[in-house]
Design a protein around this motif. Structure first.
Motif, PDB file in Angstrom:
ATOM      1  N   LEU A 517      -4.348   3.205  -2.757  1.00 43.79           N
ATOM      2  CA  LEU A 517      -4.357   1.992  -1.945  1.00 43.79           C
ATOM      3  C   LEU A 517      -3.485   0.921  -2.583  1.00 43.79           C
ATOM      4  CD1 LEU A 517      -5.694   0.751   0.615  1.00 43.79           C
ATOM      5  CD2 LEU A 517      -7.418  -0.220  -0.920  1.00 43.79           C
ATOM      6  N   TRP A 518      -2.587   0.346  -1.756  1.00 40.33           N
ATOM      7  CA  TRP A 518      -1.734  -0.756  -2.202  1.00 40.33           C
ATOM      8  C   TRP A 518      -1.752  -1.851  -1.156  1.00 40.33           C
ATOM      9  CZ3 TRP A 518       0.932  -0.785  -6.852  1.00 40.33           C
ATOM     10  CH2 TRP A 518       0.897   0.423  -7.567  1.00 40.33           C
ATOM     11  N   GLU A 519      -1.745  -3.110  -1.615  1.00 38.74           N
ATOM     12  CA  GLU A 519      -1.650  -4.249  -0.696  1.00 38.74           C
ATOM     13  C   GLU A 519      -0.289  -4.893  -0.884  1.00 38.74           C
ATOM     14  OE1 GLU A 519      -4.817  -7.003  -0.889  1.00 38.74           O
ATOM     15  OE2 GLU A 519      -6.309  -5.599  -0.106  1.00 38.74           O
ATOM     16  N   TRP A 520       0.489  -4.888   0.193  1.00 35.19           N
ATOM     17  CA  TRP A 520       1.859  -5.376   0.139  1.00 35.19           C
ATOM     18  C   TRP A 520       2.107  -6.400   1.234  1.00 35.19           C
ATOM     19  CZ3 TRP A 520       4.398   0.073  -0.531  1.00 35.19           C
ATOM     20  CH2 TRP A 520       4.323   0.431  -1.890  1.00 35.19           C
ATOM     21  N   PRO A 521       3.182  -7.169   1.111  1.00 34.54           N
ATOM     22  CA  PRO A 521       3.521  -8.156   2.140  1.00 34.54           C
ATOM     23  C   PRO A 521       3.931  -7.492   3.439  1.00 34.54           C
ATOM     24  CG  PRO A 521       5.268  -8.026   0.506  1.00 34.54           C
ATOM     25  CD  PRO A 521       4.134  -7.216  -0.026  1.00 34.54           C
ATOM     26  N   SER A 522       4.287  -8.305   4.410  1.00 39.01           N
ATOM     27  CA  SER A 522       4.461  -7.823   5.774  1.00 39.01           C
ATOM     28  C   SER A 522       5.768  -7.081   6.012  1.00 39.01           C
ATOM     29  CB  SER A 522       4.365  -9.000   6.750  1.00 39.01           C
ATOM     30  OG  SER A 522       5.381  -9.947   6.455  1.00 39.01           O
ATOM     31  N   GLU A 523       6.705  -7.118   5.074  1.00 37.57           N
ATOM     32  CA  GLU A 523       7.991  -6.453   5.304  1.00 37.57           C
ATOM     33  C   GLU A 523       8.278  -5.477   4.167  1.00 37.57           C
ATOM     34  OE1 GLU A 523      12.682  -7.590   6.125  1.00 37.57           O
ATOM     35  OE2 GLU A 523      11.101  -9.085   6.408  1.00 37.57           O
ATOM     36  N   VAL A 524       8.434  -4.194   4.521  1.00 32.48           N
ATOM     37  CA  VAL A 524       8.669  -3.140   3.538  1.00 32.48           C
ATOM     38  C   VAL A 524       9.799  -2.257   4.033  1.00 32.48           C
ATOM     39  CG1 VAL A 524       7.679  -1.171   2.299  1.00 32.48           C
ATOM     40  CG2 VAL A 524       6.246  -3.153   2.823  1.00 32.48           C
ATOM     41  N   HIS A 525      10.690  -1.889   3.103  1.00 36.78           N
ATOM     42  CA  HIS A 525      11.832  -1.031   3.414  1.00 36.78           C
ATOM     43  C   HIS A 525      11.625   0.309   2.710  1.00 36.78           C
ATOM     44  CE1 HIS A 525      16.530  -0.725   3.766  1.00 36.78           C
ATOM     45  NE2 HIS A 525      15.908   0.317   4.262  1.00 36.78           N
TER      46      HIS A 525
END
Length: 553
Positions: A517-525
């Protein structure tokens, strides 16, 4: 082991030359050319014969007792063969015919040779010599491997030591066999059985194969990553991890970051990342073992261990996950939406037994089923790049041509899967992403648009059957090279009808990266990097485990 009948073939007379016609046949130039061609053919034939003779030329020949029968044993560079020694009996033609049968094993299937001795209780050295023990790796059923043993019994010390040294010399010349391994054990994975699995099932086989190991039992999340950044990897032929998908993903990420450091590159340079310098072996010991299952076609500790010992190597594609400013992680697959929310809920209830935790998380997430408001930009795969060793000019031209091929879709999605490998598991015998392969340089993008809960459950049930799980009007699949995921956080009104209301307004979003599980911001490439890492295993297209399904569906 295989049986076959050896037959001797004599050389036949040469074929007569055909008589030609025409004025050019008798010209000096044509005769010279014919002579040169004949000489080349003769040289080629001689070279081929010499190679065959060299392969068939026995290195040793002797008499051993195998299975209570005296046998004539022959050792060659490629195989070990033997046949029973039968007394002459002209009155029994059937027994005489047995002399033509022989058994053999290929030397590439041998992983260890030991001198066999009988010792008394408490005796650690010496003992009565019984013969030579040869340990084999053989196919059991489907994709499973098993270890086996052949005992060459002979009490002569000189005779057995001669054979032992020659067999060891052949084994030492086989390629890719590791002699030193760095081992990471995650003691908290699944039912906390990883340590027991290693010391009871894996370590004895490594010792039998004369493989030196340096073991680290991880104490916290990121421990393996910290060790890989500092330790001297030049003294190891490979790295092995014992745990689940999260452990394997962390070690793979650490190996790739270390490759960046050793190449003198910035760790945030994800356009041309360096390949991992040594292979990674994965021993399944977690609650999810999709990586090991996909690699070997089966979730089996002995099979994974033998692939490492035998040096079976498989190049594998890797994804890089990055924000607009930096590299976030390397991984093999990810899910966003239902797949990540289920994992996030399961992580909050780790006190439950594994199977109950999974069922609880699936049921609870289905009850709260909500789509995400997303915008997906992706670069379709122009062609599957099987040959990744392209020159720089071709790569630059390929990038230039692909700049205008980006496509965009947006809407409300229940689940988004982005996978560089097929992701086989017992609940999905065809794989979560059956349209991609381990090493074809592509990513499978699977988008599940908003639909009713009963229809979504039908889709989930299809994974455990042979039917196409994507044959629904609300599912779209693409084969791509890159994906940009942008989650729109504006407040939206609930969708009417029997569909699910939109969940929005959050700053960070959970991602399921290789079961972690990872929590990341709204934009991922997400980018695909062909064959960026090498794993111990073999490429398989089917899985021999029985079909299973989630008990809650």
């Amino acid at each position: 082991m295989q049986r076959h009948r050896r037959t001797a073939w004599g050389e036949g007379p040469g074929c007569p030359q055909e008589k030609g016609s025409g004025a050019t046949r008798g010209s000096p130039s044509s005769q010279d050319e014919e002579g040169e061609e004949e000489e080349e053919e003769e040289e080629g034939a001689r070279a081929a014969n010499e190679e065959e003779e060299e392969e068939e030329c026995p290195l040793l020949r002797g008499i051993f007792e195998i299975g209570k029968r005296s046998c004539d044993v022959v050792l060659g560079p490629q195989r070990l063969s033997w046949r029973p020694i039968q007394p002459e009996s002209p009155r029994d033609d059937s027994r005489m015919s047995l002399q033509q049968d022989e058994e053999y094993v290929e030397m590439k299937d041998v992983f260890s040779v030991k001198l066999k001795r009988r010792r008394f209780a408490g005796q650690e050295k010496g003992g009565l010599l019984l013969g030579v023990a040869i340990f084999l790796c053989l196919k059991k059923e489907g994709n499973k491997l098993k270890d086996s043993i052949i005992n060459l019994n002979n009490s002569s010390e000189d005779h057995c030591h001669l054979w032992f040294r020659c067999l060891k010399q052949i084994l030492n010349g086989l390629p890719n066999r590791p002699k030193s391994l760095k081992v990471f054990i995650n003691p908290t994975s699944h039912r906390k059985e990883a340590t027991r699995i290693y010391y009871e099932q894996v370590a004895p086989l490594f010792k039998l194969a004369d493989i030196r190991t340096d073991v680290t039992v991880t104490e916290y999340e990121g421990h393996a990553l910290a060790v890989l950044e500092e330790c001297d990897l030049t003294s190891f032929h490979g790295v092995v991890c014992i745990g689940g998908d999260g452990t394997a993903s962390e070690v793979a990420h650490g190996l790739l970051l270390r490759a960046q450091m050793d190449a003198g590159k910035d760790c945030d340079d994800i356009f041309e990342p360096s390949r991992a310098q040594i292979p990674l072996g994965i021993i399944p010991a977690g609650s999810t073992n999709i990586l090991a299952h996909t690699l070997n076609g089966v979730q089996h500790v002995l099979t994974a261990t033998l692939h490492i010992i035998m040096g079976h190597l498989q190049p594998v594609d890797v994804c890089s996950f990055s924000s607009p400013t930096k590299l976030l992680r390397f991984g093999f697959s990810c899910m966003f939406g239902f797949g990540s929310r289920t994992l996030a809920l399961a992580e909050k209830h780790r006190w439950m037994p594994s199977n109950q935790r999974k069922d609880f998380a699936v049921i609870k997430t289905l009850a709260r089923l909500k789509p995400e408001d997303c915008e997906l930009s992706f670069l379709p795969s122009k062609c599957l790049q099987h040959d990744v060793e392209e020159n720089g000019r071709k790569q630059e031209r390929h990038k230039h041509e692909s700049s205008d091929r980006w496509q965009k879709i947006q809407g409300h999605f229940l689940n988004v899967s982005i996978m560089a490998i097929p992701c086989l598991c017992s609940m999905a015998p065809r794989g979560l992403a059956p349209n991609t392969r381990l090493d074809d340089g592509s990513i499978a993008l699977i988008v599940v648009r908003n639909t009713s809960r009963p229809e979504f459950v039908k889709h989930l049930k299809r994974y455990s059957s042979v039917k196409n799980q994507f044959n629904f009007p609300f599912i779209e699949t693409y084969i791509v090279e890159e994906v940009k995921v942008h989650l729109r956080t504006e407040t939206e009104h609930a969708i009417g009808g029997d569909l699910n209301p939109v969940d929005s307004g959050k700053k960070n979003y959970p991602w399921n990266i290789d079961g972690d599980l990872w929590e990341w911001p709204s934009e991922v490439h997400i980018r695909a990097h062909p064959q960026l890492i090498t794993l111990y295993g073999e490429n398989v297209n089917t899985v021999d485990n029985p079909k299973e399904s989630c008990s809650c569906l």
